[in-house]
Structure formats: C-alpha cells, structure tokens
Design a protein around this motif. Structure first.
Motif, PDB file in Angstrom:
ATOM      1  N   GLU A  11     -14.844  55.656 149.293  1.00  0.00           N
ATOM      2  CA  GLU A  11     -15.451  54.408 148.846  1.00  0.00           C
ATOM      3  C   GLU A  11     -16.792  54.168 149.548  1.00  0.00           C
ATOM      4  O   GLU A  11     -17.744  53.688 148.921  1.00  0.00           O
ATOM      5  CB  GLU A  11     -14.498  53.233 149.085  1.00  0.00           C
ATOM      6  N   ILE A  12     -16.871  54.480 150.832  1.00  0.00           N
ATOM      7  CA  ILE A  12     -18.150  54.370 151.549  1.00  0.00           C
ATOM      8  C   ILE A  12     -19.171  55.317 150.934  1.00  0.00           C
ATOM      9  O   ILE A  12     -20.339  54.956 150.747  1.00  0.00           O
ATOM     10  CB  ILE A  12     -17.969  54.622 153.066  1.00  0.00           C
ATOM     11  N   PHE A  13     -18.734  56.520 150.589  1.00  0.00           N
ATOM     12  CA  PHE A  13     -19.645  57.455 149.928  1.00  0.00           C
ATOM     13  C   PHE A  13     -20.150  56.859 148.610  1.00  0.00           C
ATOM     14  O   PHE A  13     -21.358  56.874 148.326  1.00  0.00           O
ATOM     15  CB  PHE A  13     -18.968  58.810 149.680  1.00  0.00           C
ATOM     16  N   ALA A  14     -19.236  56.301 147.798  1.00  0.00           N
ATOM     17  CA  ALA A  14     -19.629  55.711 146.516  1.00  0.00           C
ATOM     18  C   ALA A  14     -20.623  54.565 146.732  1.00  0.00           C
ATOM     19  O   ALA A  14     -21.635  54.470 146.019  1.00  0.00           O
ATOM     20  CB  ALA A  14     -18.394  55.212 145.767  1.00  0.00           C
ATOM     21  N   LEU A  15     -20.359  53.730 147.702  1.00  0.00           N
ATOM     22  CA  LEU A  15     -21.209  52.579 147.978  1.00  0.00           C
ATOM     23  C   LEU A  15     -22.581  53.012 148.484  1.00  0.00           C
ATOM     24  O   LEU A  15     -23.612  52.563 147.986  1.00  0.00           O
ATOM     25  CB  LEU A  15     -20.515  51.690 149.016  1.00  0.00           C
ATOM     26  N   ARG A  16     -22.605  53.897 149.462  1.00  0.00           N
ATOM     27  CA  ARG A  16     -23.854  54.259 150.123  1.00  0.00           C
ATOM     28  C   ARG A  16     -24.652  55.335 149.374  1.00  0.00           C
ATOM     29  O   ARG A  16     -25.757  55.672 149.767  1.00  0.00           O
ATOM     30  CB  ARG A  16     -23.586  54.683 151.564  1.00  0.00           C
ATOM     31  N   SER A  17     -24.100  55.853 148.281  1.00  0.00           N
ATOM     32  CA  SER A  17     -24.848  56.806 147.453  1.00  0.00           C
ATOM     33  C   SER A  17     -25.274  56.178 146.130  1.00  0.00           C
ATOM     34  O   SER A  17     -25.976  56.812 145.346  1.00  0.00           O
ATOM     35  CB  SER A  17     -24.019  58.072 147.200  1.00  0.00           C
ATOM     36  N   ASP A  18     -24.876  54.950 145.885  1.00  0.00           N
ATOM     37  CA  ASP A  18     -25.174  54.281 144.624  1.00  0.00           C
ATOM     38  C   ASP A  18     -26.648  53.861 144.567  1.00  0.00           C
ATOM     39  O   ASP A  18     -27.143  53.179 145.465  1.00  0.00           O
ATOM     40  CB  ASP A  18     -24.270  53.052 144.464  1.00  0.00           C
ATOM     41  N   ALA A  19     -27.332  54.257 143.499  1.00  0.00           N
ATOM     42  CA  ALA A  19     -28.766  53.970 143.355  1.00  0.00           C
ATOM     43  C   ALA A  19     -29.053  52.471 143.285  1.00  0.00           C
ATOM     44  O   ALA A  19     -30.052  51.999 143.838  1.00  0.00           O
ATOM     45  CB  ALA A  19     -29.317  54.665 142.116  1.00  0.00           C
TER      46      ALA A  19
END
Length: 156
Positions: A11-19
């Motif tokens: 989830e952190i990856f999804a959040l911090r990679s979201d444009a």
C-alpha cells in the motif's frame, strides 16, 4: 488511524508511486516494493527517535492503508510541528482526510501541547489548500517555487 506496519509495504508503494499523489510533492516516487520497505524503515527510525508521529489511514472497519498523516519537524521546544498528509486518489473527496486532519490537530494541540502547526503545500494543490483553510490554517508566507506555508495557531 493506526500505526504504520511493515506489512503495509504494498500500500505504501501504491501511495508513494502514484502520479496524482506525487504531483505536488518534491520527492522521488517509489520505484519498487523495496523502496516502500526502506521508507517504512526510515519512518520507524524517525518514530523511535521521537522525530515524528506517523499514522496509517484506514477505512472504518478495515485495516488496509489508504493514506498517511504525520506530525514531524518538531521545534526544539516541541511548540511547533509540521503536518503532512496523503491519500490514494480513489478516496479523494469523501471527507476521509478531513476526519484524519481534525484528529491529528486535536492530538497535537491537546495531547502534545503544540502552540502551532505548519503545513507546506504547492499553490496549485487545491485539495490540500481547502483542507487547511477549513481548519483555519492561515497563509503565513510564500516559500518560493509555488510553495505556500500555512500555520494554525493554538487558541490561548
């Protein structure tokens, strides 16, 4: 809201990679799950050193992280801190961040005894600006490069 966990890595990856999330933030986006795990480690160290307080935002009755909110950058006398927050775009506009910000402001002022809370935001980040203004943050200064500084002062 709850503590950030190592198991929040996806989830952190999804959040911090979201444009969309990163559009107004001056940071490098996560490029891998390892980047997310490294970030979780950095946050854990910062909490241990009492340099920040960091929460995972979840939906009521669910445990899945959909955003984060934190207090950090405490002044030497712990009278001032900065607030930061981010939310996955799918959840924007539902009042989730308003609820989280209200909780963190109350915690910072009442439990920690902060005298003021600052927020740095890009002048075009209308969602963040609306939230800050809703909670009576006042523009304190312009930090250049379209960065605005807002401040909320405790009522004395």
């Amino acid at each position: 809201m709850r503590q950030l966990l190592h198991s929040d890595d996806k989830e952190i990856f999804a959040l911090r990679s979201d444009a969309i999330v990163n559009k107004y933030l001056d940071r490098k986006p996560c490029k891998s799950i390892d980047d997310a795990r490294d970030f979780i480690g950095v946050i854990g160290n910062s909490i241990e050193k009492k340099e920040s307080i960091y929460w995972a935002i979840t939906l009521t009755g669910a445990d899945k992280l959909i955003g984060t909110i934190c207090l950090y950058g405490f002044s030497g006398d712990c009278s001032t801190a900065e607030i930061g927050f981010e939310l996955l775009p799918h959840y924007h506009g539902n009042g989730i961040m308003q609820e989280a910000v209200a909780t963190v402001i109350e915690f910072g002022l009442a439990s920690i005894g902060l005298k003021s809370i600052e927020a740095y935001t890009h002048c075009e980040n209308l969602g963040s600006l609306r939230i800050l203004e809703k909670f009576n943050f006042k523009q304190n200064r312009n930090d250049g490069d379209n960065l605005l500084v807002y401040k909320l002062r405790a009522i004395s």
